[in-house]
Design an enzyme around this catalytic site. Sequence first.
Site, PDB file in Angstrom:
ATOM      1  N   TYR A 168       0.827  -1.215   0.000  1.00 21.45           N
ATOM      2  CA  TYR A 168       0.000   0.000   0.000  1.00 21.45           C
ATOM      3  C   TYR A 168       0.859   1.262   0.000  1.00 21.45           C
ATOM      4  CZ  TYR A 168      -4.724  -1.863   0.837  1.00 21.45           C
ATOM      5  OH  TYR A 168      -5.955  -2.455   0.726  1.00 21.45           O
ATOM      6  N   LYS A 182       3.383 -15.194   1.732  1.00 26.20           N
ATOM      7  CA  LYS A 182       3.706 -16.124   0.651  1.00 26.20           C
ATOM      8  C   LYS A 182       5.224 -16.246   0.544  1.00 26.20           C
ATOM      9  CE  LYS A 182       1.396 -16.812  -3.109  1.00 26.20           C
ATOM     10  NZ  LYS A 182       0.970 -18.240  -3.097  1.00 26.20           N
ATOM     11  N   ASP A 236      -2.642 -17.967   0.448  1.00 24.52           N
ATOM     12  CA  ASP A 236      -3.695 -18.559  -0.399  1.00 24.52           C
ATOM     13  C   ASP A 236      -4.290 -19.789   0.284  1.00 24.52           C
ATOM     14  OD1 ASP A 236      -1.255 -19.890  -0.738  1.00 24.52           O
ATOM     15  OD2 ASP A 236      -1.550 -20.280  -2.874  1.00 24.52           O
ATOM     16  N   ASP A 267      -6.191  -7.261   3.982  1.00 20.39           N
ATOM     17  CA  ASP A 267      -7.366  -6.622   3.386  1.00 20.39           C
ATOM     18  C   ASP A 267      -8.296  -7.698   2.808  1.00 20.39           C
ATOM     19  OD1 ASP A 267      -8.978  -4.494   2.431  1.00 20.39           O
ATOM     20  OD2 ASP A 267      -8.028  -4.640   0.466  1.00 20.39           O
TER      21      ASP A 267
HETATM   22  C1  IPM Z   1     -10.324  -1.535   4.246  1.00 14.95           C
HETATM   23  C2  IPM Z   1     -10.623  -0.850   2.947  1.00 14.95           C
HETATM   24  C3  IPM Z   1      -9.508   0.128   2.661  1.00 14.95           C
HETATM   25  C4  IPM Z   1      -8.241  -0.671   2.433  1.00 14.95           C
HETATM   26  C5  IPM Z   1      -9.754   1.115   1.521  1.00 14.95           C
HETATM   27  C6  IPM Z   1     -11.047   1.873   1.687  1.00 14.95           C
HETATM   28  C7  IPM Z   1      -8.601   2.088   1.405  1.00 14.95           C
HETATM   29  O1  IPM Z   1     -10.805  -1.793   1.945  1.00 14.95           O
HETATM   30  O2  IPM Z   1     -10.163  -0.829   5.258  1.00 14.95           O
HETATM   31  O3  IPM Z   1     -10.269  -2.764   4.270  1.00 14.95           O
HETATM   32  O4  IPM Z   1      -7.980  -1.167   1.339  1.00 14.95           O
HETATM   33  O5  IPM Z   1      -7.495  -0.808   3.388  1.00 14.95           O
HETATM   34 MG    MG Z   2     -10.861  -3.808   2.664  1.00 14.17          MG
END
Ligand code: IPM
Ligand code: MG
Length: 368
Positions: free
Chosen positions: A142, A192, A225, A249
């Site tokens: 990210y 992974k 996975d 996520d």
């Molecule tokens: C989450 C959401 C966020 C992320 C988005 C809205 C930036 O999907 O908090 O899981 O990807 O972290």
């Molecule tokens: Mg999310």
Amino acid sequence: MSNPSILILAGDGIGPEVMGEVKKIIGWYGDKRGLHFDVSEDLVGGCAYDKHGTPLHDDTMAKAQEVDAVLLGAVGGPKYDNLDFSVKPERGLLRLRKEMDLFSNLRPAQCFDALADFSSLKKEVVAGLDIVIVRELTSGIYFGEPRGIITEGNERVGINTQRYTESEIARVARSAFELARKRNNKVCSMEKANVMESGILWRQVVTEIHDKEYPDVELSHMYADAGAMQLCRWPKQFDVIVTDNLFGDLLSDAAAMLTGSLGMLPSASLGAPMANGRPKALYEPVHGSAPDIAGQGKANPIACILSFAMALRYSFDKGDEATRLEQAIEKVLADGVRTADLLGPEGGKPVSTSEMGDKIIEALDASL
Ligand code: IPM
Ligand code: MG
């Protein structure tokens, strides 16, 4: 001593509606339990962009750094889909996470008995489920550099970088082990390591921290996975899962759905301890802004209310009051009160967002 402080950032879509119910609950704690909070409100996401041309104003960022807890609703919506990437609503949320250094994201997936039939999985697979995903939240793909869309020869190339330092892995591992000690003492780490160097390092560091500092906790490792597959097959084998930002996520959305509805799941994003010993913290429902139902009074406020329960527990040291609120929600569900997302194929009459909030307050009253 001044009251503990809360900054409410309701955001976009159903955010303001579900947060409206949290505000009622906060009011109830003031009136009935003498728990008073200094509550302020501000904008994040698309609504902040509409007003200020940025999804998070610097003044809002500064306020978030000062309060004892931030409560966030949801950000985003189709209206903002074509904005430049740098000012998209989600950037506001990511900036909060990054600048508050909220590296440990706790996402519990708990199946309420009254909803066990409602999961897409068989009842025996999900009944009594109680697991927590600890997602690393401030690093990984990210945030890694280099990133961007560049041109190479005659085509475009999209680039993101998965990058983890040893200390970033160590601190989220510690937070998972600490949490496991308060629960069933089991951690499963997911990466992974078979294809990613960052996964190899992840596994090494988690193992080192375990062996040196938490040998009493049972530790296992899974490729992410396979972990996803095991989550669907037999989720009750897990207690605490620790994983990186991107895998976390995905896995947390899957885990959420095991419980029947995304509208039920809260989260806490915790950072380093502040001067008062409590972690810097932001609480938000796992669900998004649900623009398709926004403004219609259909949204389920429970995930947002349960996020406030997590705030009571982790930021305000009121574990007993958090339990009171969770039990009130359980009672309301057991009584058959359902928002639209919690109605099975057999249908029934849903209650509105605010009726759900009122029912929870009735159950809180009954708990006194
Ligand atoms: C989450 C959401 C966020 C992320 C988005 C809205 C930036 O999907 O908090 O899981 O990807 O972290
Ligand atoms: Mg999310």
